[in-house]
Scaffold this motif. Sequence first.
Motif, short mmCIF file in Angstrom:
data_model
loop_
_atom_site.label_atom_id
_atom_site.label_comp_id
_atom_site.label_asym_id
_atom_site.label_seq_id
_atom_site.Cartn_x
_atom_site.Cartn_y
_atom_site.Cartn_z
N ALA A 144 0.80 -1.15 -0.12
CA ALA A 144 0.02 0.08 0.13
C ALA A 144 0.75 1.35 0.21
N ILE A 145 0.18 2.27 -0.63
CA ILE A 145 1.02 3.69 -0.73
C ILE A 145 0.25 4.76 -0.49
N ALA A 146 0.64 5.82 0.07
CA ALA A 146 -0.15 7.00 0.12
C ALA A 146 0.79 8.37 -0.11
N VAL A 147 0.43 9.20 -0.69
CA VAL A 147 1.44 10.41 -1.14
C VAL A 147 0.63 11.56 -0.73
N ASP A 148 1.72 12.64 -0.32
CA ASP A 148 1.12 13.88 -0.19
C ASP A 148 2.07 15.05 -0.86
N PRO A 149 1.84 15.32 -2.22
CA PRO A 149 2.87 16.15 -2.52
C PRO A 149 2.30 17.58 -2.60
N LYS A 150 3.38 18.30 -2.25
CA LYS A 150 3.18 19.75 -2.20
C LYS A 150 4.45 20.35 -3.18
N ALA A 151 4.17 20.02 -4.54
CA ALA A 151 5.25 20.41 -5.18
C ALA A 151 5.16 20.86 -6.79
N CYS A 152 5.96 21.31 -7.42
CA CYS A 152 5.63 21.79 -8.72
C CYS A 152 5.07 20.66 -9.78
N ALA A 153 4.69 21.07 -10.94
CA ALA A 153 4.19 19.92 -11.94
C ALA A 153 5.12 18.92 -12.04
N LEU A 154 6.46 19.11 -12.04
CA LEU A 154 7.14 18.14 -12.42
C LEU A 154 7.33 16.99 -10.86
N GLY A 155 7.40 17.84 -10.00
CA GLY A 155 7.72 16.78 -8.67
C GLY A 155 6.14 15.91 -8.60
N GLN A 156 5.12 16.58 -8.88
CA GLN A 156 3.69 15.87 -8.81
C GLN A 156 3.63 14.67 -9.75
N ALA A 157 4.15 15.01 -11.15
CA ALA A 157 4.27 14.08 -12.22
C ALA A 157 5.16 12.75 -11.91
N ALA A 158 6.02 13.11 -11.20
CA ALA A 158 6.89 11.84 -10.64
C ALA A 158 6.27 11.36 -9.48
N THR A 159 5.70 12.05 -8.74
CA THR A 159 4.69 11.39 -7.69
C THR A 159 3.61 10.57 -7.95
N SER A 160 3.02 11.29 -9.27
CA SER A 160 2.03 10.24 -9.95
C SER A 160 2.28 8.95 -10.24
N ILE A 161 3.53 8.86 -10.94
CA ILE A 161 4.10 7.71 -11.54
C ILE A 161 4.45 6.68 -10.38
N LEU A 162 5.06 7.18 -9.36
CA LEU A 162 5.33 6.25 -8.32
C LEU A 162 4.12 5.79 -7.52
N ALA A 163 3.01 6.53 -7.25
CA ALA A 163 1.85 6.16 -6.79
C ALA A 163 1.04 5.20 -7.77
N GLU A 164 1.18 5.32 -8.85
CA GLU A 164 0.43 4.64 -9.73
C GLU A 164 0.99 3.10 -9.89
N HIS A 165 2.11 2.97 -9.63
CA HIS A 165 2.74 1.73 -9.97
C HIS A 165 3.71 1.22 -8.67
N ALA A 166 3.53 1.55 -7.37
CA ALA A 166 4.44 1.28 -6.61
C ALA A 166 3.60 -0.15 -6.07
N VAL A 167 2.51 -0.08 -5.77
CA VAL A 167 1.60 -1.44 -5.12
C VAL A 167 2.02 -2.47 -5.91
N GLY A 168 2.67 -3.26 -5.25
CA GLY A 168 2.99 -4.62 -6.25
C GLY A 168 4.55 -4.77 -6.56
N ALA A 169 5.03 -3.74 -6.45
CA ALA A 169 6.60 -3.20 -6.94
C ALA A 169 7.31 -4.15 -5.72
N THR A 170 8.48 -4.62 -6.33
CA THR A 170 9.59 -4.97 -5.19
C THR A 170 10.25 -3.64 -4.66
N ILE A 171 10.82 -3.83 -3.78
CA ILE A 171 11.96 -2.70 -3.11
C ILE A 171 12.88 -2.45 -4.03
N GLU A 172 13.42 -3.62 -4.79
CA GLU A 172 14.43 -3.59 -5.80
C GLU A 172 14.05 -2.74 -6.91
N GLU A 173 12.70 -2.96 -7.53
CA GLU A 173 12.14 -2.07 -8.51
C GLU A 173 12.16 -0.49 -8.23
#
Length: 156
Positions: A59-88
């Motif tokens: 499970a993951i939860a995010v709270d970004p208070k960042a520019c659009a670039l930081g938010q875009a990276a956060t979005s990609i992380l949050a979308e795909h982190a569940v099920g990811a290995t820590i190595e990934e």
Amino acid sequence: MFRVMSELYHNRVLELAAGIPHVGDLESPDGSVLKVSRVCGSTVKVDLTLDEAGERVTAIAVDPKACALGQAATSILAEHAVGATIEEIIAARDALKDMLKDNGPPPEGRFWELRHLEPVADYPPRHTSTLLAFEAAVAAIDEALASRGSSRAAVN
């Protein structure tokens, strides 16, 4: 030669920034870390839980208070982190850092959409905010593993 600013904030980056999944907090995270960019003041908080073996994000939860670039990276992380290995997640953080700072290739695998942030490489003041979510996720993994007394810790 510097790319035009419009290449930084193209449509896909803006779509990702506007559609961040899993925003909020987890009730009982295994790891919770807030990272702050001293350059621009952007922040990203990442809460996560790991499976019983301490190998995958459950499970993951995010709270970004960042520019659009930081938010875009956060979005990609949050979308795909569940099920990811820590190595990934560590590999994605390292590949993103390499892409931004050393002209490395874009990350592959489940975090392949980080390629949309490749133009950020030409803007060093934007590197820190773009990396915040993945830096916070790796630190939260470290915290989660440490709280379990695991001898295996993520590489910082």
